[in-house]
Write an enzyme that holds these catalytic residues in place. Structure first.
Site, PDB file in Angstrom:
ATOM      1  N   GLU A  43       0.814  -1.227   0.000  1.00 27.37           N
ATOM      2  CA  GLU A  43       0.000   0.000   0.000  1.00 27.37           C
ATOM      3  C   GLU A  43       0.840   1.267   0.000  1.00 27.37           C
ATOM      4  OE1 GLU A  43      -2.583  -3.252   1.792  1.00 27.37           O
ATOM      5  OE2 GLU A  43      -0.513  -2.563   2.095  1.00 27.37           O
ATOM      6  N   PHE A 105     -11.959  -7.349  13.363  1.00 25.62           N
ATOM      7  CA  PHE A 105     -10.842  -7.790  12.526  1.00 25.62           C
ATOM      8  C   PHE A 105     -10.462  -6.699  11.517  1.00 25.62           C
ATOM      9  CE2 PHE A 105      -9.368 -10.027   8.608  1.00 25.62           C
ATOM     10  CZ  PHE A 105      -8.159 -10.484   9.112  1.00 25.62           C
ATOM     11  N   GLN A 106      -9.181  -6.373  11.463  1.00 29.43           N
ATOM     12  CA  GLN A 106      -8.627  -5.339  10.593  1.00 29.43           C
ATOM     13  C   GLN A 106      -9.299  -3.979  10.805  1.00 29.43           C
ATOM     14  OE1 GLN A 106      -8.423  -6.876   6.511  1.00 29.43           O
ATOM     15  NE2 GLN A 106      -6.382  -7.675   6.943  1.00 29.43           N
ATOM     16  N   LYS A 155     -17.879  -0.924   5.399  1.00 35.70           N
ATOM     17  CA  LYS A 155     -18.295  -1.942   4.440  1.00 35.70           C
ATOM     18  C   LYS A 155     -19.812  -1.975   4.263  1.00 35.70           C
ATOM     19  CE  LYS A 155     -17.217  -6.657   3.001  1.00 35.70           C
ATOM     20  NZ  LYS A 155     -16.464  -7.898   3.306  1.00 35.70           N
ATOM     21  N   MET A 472      24.297   8.899   2.412  1.00 39.76           N
ATOM     22  CA  MET A 472      24.198  10.174   3.120  1.00 39.76           C
ATOM     23  C   MET A 472      24.423   9.993   4.615  1.00 39.76           C
ATOM     24  SD  MET A 472      23.905  13.364   2.427  1.00 39.76           S
ATOM     25  CE  MET A 472      22.981  13.671   0.914  1.00 39.76           C
TER      26      MET A 472
END
Length: 574
Positions: A43, A105-106, A155, A472
């Site tokens: 993502e 969940f999630q 949802k 760097m």
């Protein structure tokens, strides 16, 4: 509703990754052909790809991810886009409304988590409000100072039916001021007429304002004859081949740009935010100048540097008015003083602060970029970078003639940005040459996106300057931490050629400067994705460099310094 809203907003590409909380949306995507969906491998990669798409087109990028870890993985990209003012719309799934707060969940508090790293965000609990919120999201992301927005969609809202509302002429409460105050503009024009040592200091706001702003800027530079410099994000708004161009300024900016900024008597900031990589030590920044600041974001004015002439407005509108007022007052500048100022600038240029010597059988990273520039500059070319030494060398040695050709992570400095950004750029410009200049450490952070490049047959070129170091970090450890190289290298780097082949792409290895041109041409002409592993000098430092806490006229200059071209006070020895 969601798909139709995207179509009505002119969206043609969405970068995303499916999951349980967005499956109803993915089901609708499956049943239409108006929008392309690009399946990334992470993502974070989706958001950076959307940033590359947005930066190279001027249109907003769109991301679709699921709830919980899908949303939290997007946070780095959201923060990156917020810092660099990139317009993106992130659509996230959420658990059903009746489960919110139950640790389902999630489940994650996506709106709470992303509130500090978005321009605005919404949790949509009513289906009838959904289309209006999405249209509002596009308005907020693209108007004023651009930035990322997020719409969190439970949802059960996705499964429900309701009334779709097409976009209307904006009735939003968010209406940024576009026109600058004419009294302030007239005061700036009067300062332009009198200035003895002026400089234009430009930033990403010029590019964000649109192509017209860059054209107006070029006209203003030409008719006034003033020198111009730019931040990292503003490269391309004025052509690198332009006769008034001083190069980039700041921590790794060019000597003449930094010295001119320090000694100027009129500094005109156009669409930049006075970030710390530009200002150096605040109390020593351009100490004797009148300071003008043009910015569409009122909160940027006087935030870091006190401004004498603040002008809130869109860069394009303000530049248009400056030109009108200046021409109506007789097109005056202090030409005699300006000639002396240019003579001083030309003297500073003789330092040749980007000088390096390519010798022996080890490729200098600067040499690799000089050859890349020479062999690709006539192509329809877009450059992305990761973050580190290679990023600064790319800004120094590659020339940009137009806006929207340079995609890099400026404010947040996000390692792993460049590769997925190059995928977004290539999707937007399928026939262009898209090159991501990378370091091996940064590139490995999102290496999984090779799967995306191969799946969609995107001929992105990954030009890795491989010094087997966190370059760097190692440079700062050498210069500022007593050469204690704490964890600034990896003992387990992959064979990048084999890695490319494992993904079904082409790998090229080059370790000899004599082979470099042929290898670059092989990369350019290959019609698929390429990983180019360019083995370079391991301990090369990136100069010029303003050490942390120092003023613009206190630069470390590498070869120019060691050869005695300047004295200890920064003056050119003639």
């Amino acid at each position: 509703m969601i798909v139709q809203a995207l179509i009505d907003q002119g969206v043609d590409t969405v970068f995303g990754y499916p999951g349980g909380a967005v499956l109803p949306i993915y089901d609708e995507i499956f049943q239409q052909n108006a929008i392309r969906h690009i399946l990334v491998r992470h993502e974070q990669g989706a958001v950076h790809a959307a940033e590359g798409y947005a930066r190279s087109t001027g249109k907003p990028g769109v991301v679709l991810v699921t709830s919980g870890p899908g949303a939290t993985n997007a946070v780095t990209g959201l923060t990156d886009a917020l810092m660099d003012s990139i317009p993106i719309i992130v659509l996230t799934g959420q658990v059903p409304t009746f489960m919110i707060g139950s640790d389902a969940f999630q489940e994650a508090d996506t709106v709470g988590i992303t509130r500090p790293c978005t321009k605005h965000n919404w949790l949509v609990k009513e289906t009838d409000a959904l289309s209006g919120v999405i249209h509002e999201a596009f308005h907020v992301a693209t108007q004023g100072r651009p930035g990322p927005v997020l719409v969190d969609i439970p949802k059960d809202v996705q499964f429900a039916t309701g009334t779709y509302h097409a976009p209307k002429p904006s009735v939003s409460h968010y209406q940024p001021k576009l026109k600058g105050d004419m009294e302030e503009i007239t005061e700036l024009v009067a300062a332009i007429e009198k200035a003895k040592r002026p400089i234009f200091y430009t930033g990403g706001g010029v590019i964000n304002s649109g192509p017209a702003a860059s054209q107006l800027l070029r006209e203003l530079v030409k008719v006034t004859g003033f020198p111009i410099t730019s931040t990292l994000m503003g490269l391309g708004c004025y052509p690198a081949s332009g006769e008034n161009w001083l190069g980039m300024l700041g921590m790794h900016g060019l000597y003449q740009a930094n010295m001119a900024m320090h000694d100027c008597d009129l500094m005109i900031n156009i669409g930049a935010r006075f970030d710390d990589r530009i200002t150096g030590r605040i109390d020593a920044f351009s100490p004797k100048s009148i300071k003008a600041h043009i910015d569409i974001d009122p909160s940027s004015i006087n935030k870091v540097i006190k401004t004498d002439i603040p002008i809130v407005g869109d860069v394009g509108h303000v530049l248009e008015d400056i030109l009108k007022v200046w021409k109506s007052r007789g097109r005056k500048t202090n030409s005699e003083a300006l000639a002396k100022w240019w003579a001083q600038i030309e003297e500073w240029k003789t330092v040749d602060c980007l000088k390096f010597t390519q010798k022996g059988k080890t490729i200098k990273p600067q040499h690799a970029l000089v050859r890349l520039e020479e062999l690709t500059k006539k192509h329809d070319r877009y450059i992305c970078t990761e973050v580190g030494q290679h990023q600064m060398w790319a800004a120094q040695y590659l020339g940009f003639e137009d806006p929207n050709r340079w995609m890099t992570s400026g404010g947040l400095g996000t390692m792993g940005y460049g590769f997925p950004a190059s995928i977004g750029v290539q999707m937007a410009h399928p026939d262009a040459l898209v090159i991501n200049v990378a370091g091996e450490a940064s590139w490995l952070m999102n290496m999984q996106e090779m799967g995306t490049a191969v799946q969609y047959r995107l001929p992105v070129k990954q030009f890795i300057l491989n010094n087997e170091r966190l370059g760097m970090v190692r440079q700062w450890q050498e210069l500022l931490h007593g050469e204690r190289y704490s964890h600034s290298w990896s003992d387990a780097l992959p064979d990048f050629v084999k890695l490319a082949e494992a993904f079904g792409a082409k790998g090229i290895l080059c370790a000899d400067p004599d082979d470099l041109d042929d290898a670059i041409m092989e990369m350019i002409t290959h019609d698929g994705p390429v990983i180019f592993d360019c083995l370079v000098e391991k301990h090369e430092n990136c100069f010029p460099m303003i050490p942390s806490g120092k003023a613009h006229n206190e630069m470390l200059l590498g070869e120019a310094e060691t050869q005695g071209v300047i004295d200890s006070k920064g003056s050119v020895l003639v």
